[in-house]
Design a protein around this motif. Structure first.
Motif, PDB file in Angstrom:
ATOM      1  N   LEU A  31       0.900  -1.312   0.049  1.00 37.42           N
ATOM      2  CA  LEU A  31      -0.051  -0.085   0.088  1.00 37.42           C
ATOM      3  C   LEU A  31       0.952   1.190   0.055  1.00 37.42           C
ATOM      4  O   LEU A  31       0.347   2.465  -0.520  1.00 37.42           O
ATOM      5  N   GLN A  32       2.073   0.969   0.454  1.00 37.99           N
ATOM      6  CA  GLN A  32       2.915   2.195   0.434  1.00 37.99           C
ATOM      7  C   GLN A  32       3.378   2.523  -0.935  1.00 37.99           C
ATOM      8  O   GLN A  32       3.679   3.671  -1.450  1.00 37.99           O
ATOM      9  N   ASP A  33       4.051   1.411  -1.688  1.00 35.93           N
ATOM     10  CA  ASP A  33       4.175   1.727  -2.846  1.00 35.93           C
ATOM     11  C   ASP A  33       3.183   1.840  -3.923  1.00 35.93           C
ATOM     12  O   ASP A  33       3.451   2.503  -5.078  1.00 35.93           O
ATOM     13  N   GLY A  39      -4.664   3.295  -6.970  1.00 37.78           N
ATOM     14  CA  GLY A  39      -5.151   2.369  -8.085  1.00 37.78           C
ATOM     15  C   GLY A  39      -6.378   1.716  -7.939  1.00 37.78           C
ATOM     16  O   GLY A  39      -7.276   2.046  -7.099  1.00 37.78           O
ATOM     17  N   ALA A  40      -6.488   0.528  -8.764  1.00 35.36           N
ATOM     18  CA  ALA A  40      -7.705  -0.466  -8.781  1.00 35.36           C
ATOM     19  C   ALA A  40      -8.012  -1.086  -7.401  1.00 35.36           C
ATOM     20  O   ALA A  40      -7.028  -1.419  -6.758  1.00 35.36           O
ATOM     21  N   PRO A  41      -9.170  -1.267  -7.047  1.00 39.33           N
ATOM     22  CA  PRO A  41      -9.331  -1.968  -5.690  1.00 39.33           C
ATOM     23  C   PRO A  41      -8.958  -3.317  -5.920  1.00 39.33           C
ATOM     24  O   PRO A  41      -8.503  -4.135  -7.378  1.00 39.33           O
ATOM     25  N   PHE A  42      -8.403  -4.306  -4.744  1.00 38.82           N
ATOM     26  CA  PHE A  42      -7.878  -5.557  -4.807  1.00 38.82           C
ATOM     27  C   PHE A  42      -8.453  -6.424  -3.868  1.00 38.82           C
ATOM     28  O   PHE A  42      -9.277  -6.048  -3.028  1.00 38.82           O
ATOM     29  N   LEU A  43      -8.544  -7.569  -4.148  1.00 37.73           N
ATOM     30  CA  LEU A  43      -9.319  -8.632  -3.578  1.00 37.73           C
ATOM     31  C   LEU A  43      -8.068  -9.254  -2.558  1.00 37.73           C
ATOM     32  O   LEU A  43      -6.896  -9.582  -3.063  1.00 37.73           O
ATOM     33  N   ASN A  45     -19.374 -10.993  -8.727  1.00 40.38           N
ATOM     34  CA  ASN A  45     -18.985 -10.145  -9.871  1.00 40.38           C
ATOM     35  C   ASN A  45     -18.155  -9.248  -9.194  1.00 40.38           C
ATOM     36  O   ASN A  45     -18.604  -8.218  -8.741  1.00 40.38           O
ATOM     37  N   LEU A  46     -16.845  -9.385  -9.125  1.00 44.36           N
ATOM     38  CA  LEU A  46     -15.883  -8.331  -8.655  1.00 44.36           C
ATOM     39  C   LEU A  46     -14.810  -7.818  -9.469  1.00 44.36           C
ATOM     40  O   LEU A  46     -13.771  -7.584  -9.110  1.00 44.36           O
ATOM     41  N   GLN A  47     -15.462  -7.287 -10.676  1.00 44.25           N
ATOM     42  CA  GLN A  47     -14.413  -6.863 -11.967  1.00 44.25           C
ATOM     43  C   GLN A  47     -13.934  -5.678 -11.821  1.00 44.25           C
ATOM     44  O   GLN A  47     -13.215  -5.194 -12.543  1.00 44.25           O
ATOM     45  N   LEU A  48     -14.396  -5.092 -10.656  1.00 39.78           N
ATOM     46  CA  LEU A  48     -13.781  -3.689 -10.409  1.00 39.78           C
ATOM     47  C   LEU A  48     -12.223  -3.869 -10.052  1.00 39.78           C
ATOM     48  O   LEU A  48     -11.273  -3.045 -10.379  1.00 39.78           O
ATOM     49  N   ALA A  49     -12.058  -4.975  -9.427  1.00 41.30           N
ATOM     50  CA  ALA A  49     -10.591  -5.390  -9.149  1.00 41.30           C
ATOM     51  C   ALA A  49      -9.879  -5.849 -10.373  1.00 41.30           C
ATOM     52  O   ALA A  49     -10.281  -6.445 -11.265  1.00 41.30           O
ATOM     53  N   ASP A  50      -8.401  -5.500 -10.437  1.00 41.01           N
ATOM     54  CA  ASP A  50      -7.479  -6.232 -11.231  1.00 41.01           C
ATOM     55  C   ASP A  50      -6.472  -7.044 -10.733  1.00 41.01           C
ATOM     56  O   ASP A  50      -5.706  -7.619 -11.309  1.00 41.01           O
ATOM     57  N   THR A  51      -6.471  -7.218  -9.154  1.00 39.18           N
ATOM     58  CA  THR A  51      -5.604  -8.114  -8.560  1.00 39.18           C
ATOM     59  C   THR A  51      -6.239  -8.955  -7.361  1.00 39.18           C
ATOM     60  O   THR A  51      -6.826  -8.313  -6.682  1.00 39.18           O
ATOM     61  N   ALA A  52      -5.762 -10.297  -7.537  1.00 42.44           N
ATOM     62  CA  ALA A  52      -6.342 -10.976  -6.169  1.00 42.44           C
ATOM     63  C   ALA A  52      -5.435 -11.591  -5.644  1.00 42.44           C
ATOM     64  O   ALA A  52      -4.276 -12.597  -6.332  1.00 42.44           O
ATOM     65  N   PHE A  53      -5.198 -11.264  -4.335  1.00 40.23           N
ATOM     66  CA  PHE A  53      -4.057 -12.053  -3.512  1.00 40.23           C
ATOM     67  C   PHE A  53      -4.586 -13.232  -2.719  1.00 40.23           C
ATOM     68  O   PHE A  53      -5.745 -13.111  -2.143  1.00 40.23           O
TER      69      PHE A  53
END
Length: 259
Positions: free
Chosen positions: A118-120, A124-128, A189-197
């Motif tokens: 989050l510092q870096d 940006g887009a939301p993430f999961l 449907n969570l396509q607002l996010a582009d990254t899933a951790f």
């Protein structure tokens, strides 16, 4: 079509293989299968693997020693069928407890990782973030709350009325982070996010794939989606690789073009 056999060295009954695959593929000739990748405009998918420096706790060491003892016991030819079955169940329980212990040991490394992330990337887009055990959820909750990050958390302890409100906020772009249970991902449907951790993994390849497809969906505005696998103790990678083997076995059985 499941090739089931008794694996005396490791897990007892092992059903990860497949049998009569040619017959199964022949039966599929009577069906028409429509695959999403052939009919939908989906984004590219990228896997990223991160190893977190995780302490080897006393709990993990104890479970490792217990596992070795159980494996040696299973290898003995003097066990009765009942004793062998009981030992195999104990070994499965040991693996479950290893996942719990691995999640517990990974809590602080996960905090450090997301604090730095989050510092870096302050914007940006939301993430999961997908997790499974309550202690991991608690650690992530504590971190995002302390950082003042707008986030929502959905697991078995959250009331249905609260879940609906969390998703409404997410769809409205009011949340930067959504922390989800791996057991509660179907149909979202969570396509607002582009990254899933993936803070944790499970033995079920179906659950992992369901989690991935929350952001890999038709209509997304992202050209590429990213799955970041956060591995700590060795069992994390073992489970992930085990799921890959299961998925490959299933894919071969269901694909008429392959043997």
């Amino acid at each position: 079509y499941c090739k089931r056999y008794f694996n005396t060295m490791f897990t007892g009954w092992d059903d990860r293989g497949a049998s009569a695959t040619h017959e199964l593929q022949s039966l599929q000739n009577r069906m028409v299968r429509r695959l999403a990748k052939d009919h939908l405009d989906l984004p590219d998918e990228v896997d990223v693997f991160v190893h977190l420096e995780t302490p080897r706790t006393r709990e993990i060491s104890k479970l490792d020693r217990e596992r070795e003892k159980l494996k040696k016991k299973l290898a003995s030819s003097s066990l009765s069928d009942r004793e062998r079955e009981k030992t195999a169940e104990s070994l499965k329980h040991n693996r479950t407890m290893q996942l719990v212990a691995a999640g517990r040991a990974k809590c602080n490394p996960l905090k450090q990782y997301f604090r730095q992330y989050l510092q870096d990337y302050p914007e940006g887009a939301p993430f999961l973030v997908f997790a499974y055990h309550q202690e991991v959820f608690d650690a992530l909750f504590e971190l995002f709350d302390s950082l003042g990050v707008a986030f929502g958390c959905v697991n078995g302890r959250v009331l249905k009325s609260e879940v609906d409100d969390i998703f409404t906020k997410f769809y409205a772009g009011q949340l930067r982070v959504l922390v989800l249970s791996l057991a509660m991902t179907a149909g979202l449907n969570l396509q607002l996010a582009d990254t899933a951790f993936f803070a944790e993994v499970r033995w079920s390849p179906g659950d992992l794939r369901q989690a991935q497809t929350r952001i890999c969906r038709q209509g997304t505005q992202h050209n590429r989606v990213k799955y970041v696998w956060l591995f700590g103790a060795p069992i994390d990678r073992e489970v992930y690789e085990g799921c890959l083997k299961k998925e490959n076995t299933l894919r071969k059985a269901l694909n008429r073009k392959r043997n």
